[in-house]
Write a protein that holds these residues in place. Structure first.
Motif, PDB file in Angstrom:
ATOM      1  N   ILE A  66       0.957  -1.102   0.106  1.00 57.27           N
ATOM      2  CA  ILE A  66      -0.054   0.039  -0.095  1.00 57.27           C
ATOM      3  C   ILE A  66       0.797   1.298  -0.099  1.00 57.27           C
ATOM      4  N   ALA A  67       2.115   1.250   1.039  1.00 56.66           N
ATOM      5  CA  ALA A  67       2.916   2.221   0.788  1.00 56.66           C
ATOM      6  C   ALA A  67       3.475   2.692  -0.515  1.00 56.66           C
ATOM      7  N   CYS A  68       3.776   1.506  -1.259  1.00 58.91           N
ATOM      8  CA  CYS A  68       4.300   1.582  -2.509  1.00 58.91           C
ATOM      9  C   CYS A  68       3.559   2.100  -3.599  1.00 58.91           C
ATOM     10  N   GLN A  69       1.984   1.674  -3.392  1.00 59.48           N
ATOM     11  CA  GLN A  69       0.876   2.363  -4.309  1.00 59.48           C
ATOM     12  C   GLN A  69       0.865   3.957  -4.117  1.00 59.48           C
ATOM     13  N   ILE A  70       0.825   4.265  -2.699  1.00 62.89           N
ATOM     14  CA  ILE A  70       0.673   5.438  -2.408  1.00 62.89           C
ATOM     15  C   ILE A  70       1.967   6.629  -3.047  1.00 62.89           C
ATOM     16  N   GLN A  71       3.157   5.895  -3.031  1.00 62.89           N
ATOM     17  CA  GLN A  71       4.354   6.654  -3.429  1.00 62.89           C
ATOM     18  C   GLN A  71       4.245   6.766  -4.885  1.00 62.89           C
ATOM     19  N   HIS A  72       3.682   6.053  -5.794  1.00 65.76           N
ATOM     20  CA  HIS A  72       3.499   5.686  -7.101  1.00 65.76           C
ATOM     21  C   HIS A  72       2.613   6.581  -7.660  1.00 65.76           C
ATOM     22  N   CYS A  73       1.532   7.144  -6.961  1.00 67.21           N
ATOM     23  CA  CYS A  73       0.630   8.251  -7.061  1.00 67.21           C
ATOM     24  C   CYS A  73       1.226   9.649  -7.799  1.00 67.21           C
ATOM     25  N   THR A  74       0.812   9.889  -9.019  1.00 69.46           N
ATOM     26  CA  THR A  74       1.432  11.121  -9.500  1.00 69.46           C
ATOM     27  C   THR A  74       0.655  12.363  -9.755  1.00 69.46           C
ATOM     28  N   THR A  75      -0.844  11.973  -9.359  1.00 70.23           N
ATOM     29  CA  THR A  75      -1.602  13.254  -9.187  1.00 70.23           C
ATOM     30  C   THR A  75      -2.591  13.047  -7.986  1.00 70.23           C
ATOM     31  N   CYS A  76      -3.061  14.145  -7.713  1.00 69.91           N
ATOM     32  CA  CYS A  76      -3.952  14.205  -6.301  1.00 69.91           C
ATOM     33  C   CYS A  76      -4.974  13.553  -6.399  1.00 69.91           C
ATOM     34  N   GLN A  77      -5.569  13.331  -7.684  1.00 63.62           N
ATOM     35  CA  GLN A  77      -6.886  12.559  -7.984  1.00 63.62           C
ATOM     36  C   GLN A  77      -6.564  11.124  -7.700  1.00 63.62           C
ATOM     37  N   GLN A  78      -5.336  10.690  -8.152  1.00 63.68           N
ATOM     38  CA  GLN A  78      -4.993   9.126  -8.021  1.00 63.68           C
ATOM     39  C   GLN A  78      -4.824   8.856  -6.705  1.00 63.68           C
ATOM     40  N   GLU A 103      -2.430   4.066  10.911  1.00 61.45           N
ATOM     41  CA  GLU A 103      -1.768   5.464  11.127  1.00 61.45           C
ATOM     42  C   GLU A 103      -0.613   5.640  10.569  1.00 61.45           C
ATOM     43  N   LEU A 104       0.233   4.823  10.422  1.00 59.49           N
ATOM     44  CA  LEU A 104       1.356   5.303   9.520  1.00 59.49           C
ATOM     45  C   LEU A 104       1.165   5.633   8.136  1.00 59.49           C
ATOM     46  N   LEU A 105       0.176   4.708   7.846  1.00 58.74           N
ATOM     47  CA  LEU A 105      -0.144   4.974   6.212  1.00 58.74           C
ATOM     48  C   LEU A 105      -0.913   6.169   5.967  1.00 58.74           C
ATOM     49  N   TYR A 106      -1.680   6.742   6.981  1.00 60.74           N
ATOM     50  CA  TYR A 106      -2.361   7.881   6.834  1.00 60.74           C
ATOM     51  C   TYR A 106      -1.409   9.066   6.800  1.00 60.74           C
ATOM     52  N   ASN A 107      -0.484   8.861   7.704  1.00 59.59           N
ATOM     53  CA  ASN A 107       0.683  10.116   7.743  1.00 59.59           C
ATOM     54  C   ASN A 107       1.526  10.018   6.469  1.00 59.59           C
ATOM     55  N   PHE A 108       1.882   8.797   5.894  1.00 56.21           N
ATOM     56  CA  PHE A 108       2.732   8.734   4.577  1.00 56.21           C
ATOM     57  C   PHE A 108       1.747   9.354   3.647  1.00 56.21           C
ATOM     58  N   TRP A 109       0.564   8.831   3.584  1.00 56.95           N
ATOM     59  CA  TRP A 109      -0.408   9.477   2.484  1.00 56.95           C
ATOM     60  C   TRP A 109      -0.582  11.093   2.724  1.00 56.95           C
ATOM     61  N   ARG A 111       1.542  13.150   3.710  1.00 51.64           N
ATOM     62  CA  ARG A 111       2.942  13.779   3.184  1.00 51.64           C
ATOM     63  C   ARG A 111       2.883  13.881   1.753  1.00 51.64           C
ATOM     64  N   CYS A 112       2.483  12.588   1.123  1.00 54.25           N
ATOM     65  CA  CYS A 112       2.331  12.522  -0.340  1.00 54.25           C
ATOM     66  C   CYS A 112       1.491  13.369  -0.845  1.00 54.25           C
ATOM     67  N   TRP A 113       0.337  13.694  -0.289  1.00 54.00           N
ATOM     68  CA  TRP A 113      -0.516  14.634  -0.601  1.00 54.00           C
ATOM     69  C   TRP A 113      -0.244  15.898  -0.611  1.00 54.00           C
ATOM     70  N   TYR A 114       0.424  16.463   0.476  1.00 56.76           N
ATOM     71  CA  TYR A 114       0.896  17.946   0.601  1.00 56.76           C
ATOM     72  C   TYR A 114       2.086  18.083  -0.547  1.00 56.76           C
ATOM     73  N   THR A 115       2.894  17.238  -0.771  1.00 61.44           N
ATOM     74  CA  THR A 115       4.007  17.134  -1.861  1.00 61.44           C
ATOM     75  C   THR A 115       3.347  17.405  -3.047  1.00 61.44           C
ATOM     76  N   LEU A 116       2.494  16.629  -3.527  1.00 65.34           N
ATOM     77  CA  LEU A 116       1.627  16.687  -4.894  1.00 65.34           C
ATOM     78  C   LEU A 116       0.852  17.970  -4.863  1.00 65.34           C
ATOM     79  N   GLY A 117       0.324  18.393  -4.033  1.00 63.15           N
ATOM     80  CA  GLY A 117      -0.485  19.490  -4.112  1.00 63.15           C
ATOM     81  C   GLY A 117       0.651  20.884  -4.097  1.00 63.15           C
ATOM     82  N   HIS A 118       1.815  20.876  -3.786  1.00 62.14           N
ATOM     83  CA  HIS A 118       2.712  21.965  -3.839  1.00 62.14           C
ATOM     84  C   HIS A 118       3.603  21.965  -4.741  1.00 62.14           C
ATOM     85  N   GLN A 119       3.262  21.099  -5.753  1.00 68.27           N
ATOM     86  CA  GLN A 119       4.420  20.958  -7.021  1.00 68.27           C
ATOM     87  C   GLN A 119       3.729  21.764  -8.135  1.00 68.27           C
TER      88      GLN A 119
END
Length: 119
Positions: A66-78, A103-109, A111-119
């Motif tokens: 699941i963490a890998c799937q989160i990491q490979h998302c390239t858009t906020c929609q995905q 909880e760890l997955l949520y925190n990781f998600w 971070r990825c959400w904010y990273t994608l949102g600020h690109q």
């Protein structure tokens, strides 16, 4: 079978060792005769109890996939679609999820959400 389960395909992609199962079950490795990956579940042949079923969702590989799937998302929609799939799966199979991992997955998600949102 949930959409997240179909997306991860654990029976085809996970390599499950007897040692990892022994750690999960908190038993000595020598008590495990063999591990079989079935379509929807793992079957463990044990010397002391006979057979035991384990959900893929209880394995560390599930969390890592699941963490890998989160990491490979390239858009906020995905990323949002993936999170909705995670939430539906967790709601349906809540007893198979570890709260700390969720909880760890949520925190990781997040971070990825904010990273994608600020690109």
């Amino acid at each position: 079978m949930t959409p997240l389960f179909r997306r991860l395909q654990p029976a085809q992609k996970f390599r499950i060792s007897p040692s990892s199962i022994a750690r999960l079950l908190k038993i000595p490795r020598h008590l495990i005769v063999r591990v079989e990956s079935w379509a929807y579940i793992v079957f463990v042949h044990r010397r002391d109890k006979g057979g035991q079923f384990i959900s893929y969702r209880q394995l560390r590989q599930w969390f890592n996939a699941i963490a890998c799937q989160i990491q490979h998302c390239t858009t906020c929609q995905q990323l949002r679609q993936l999170w909705l799939a995670i939430e539906r799966d967790r709601k349906r199979h809540n007893h198979q999820y570890n709260d700390q991992d969720a909880e760890l997955l949520y925190n990781f998600w997040t971070r990825c959400w904010y990273t994608l949102g600020h690109q």
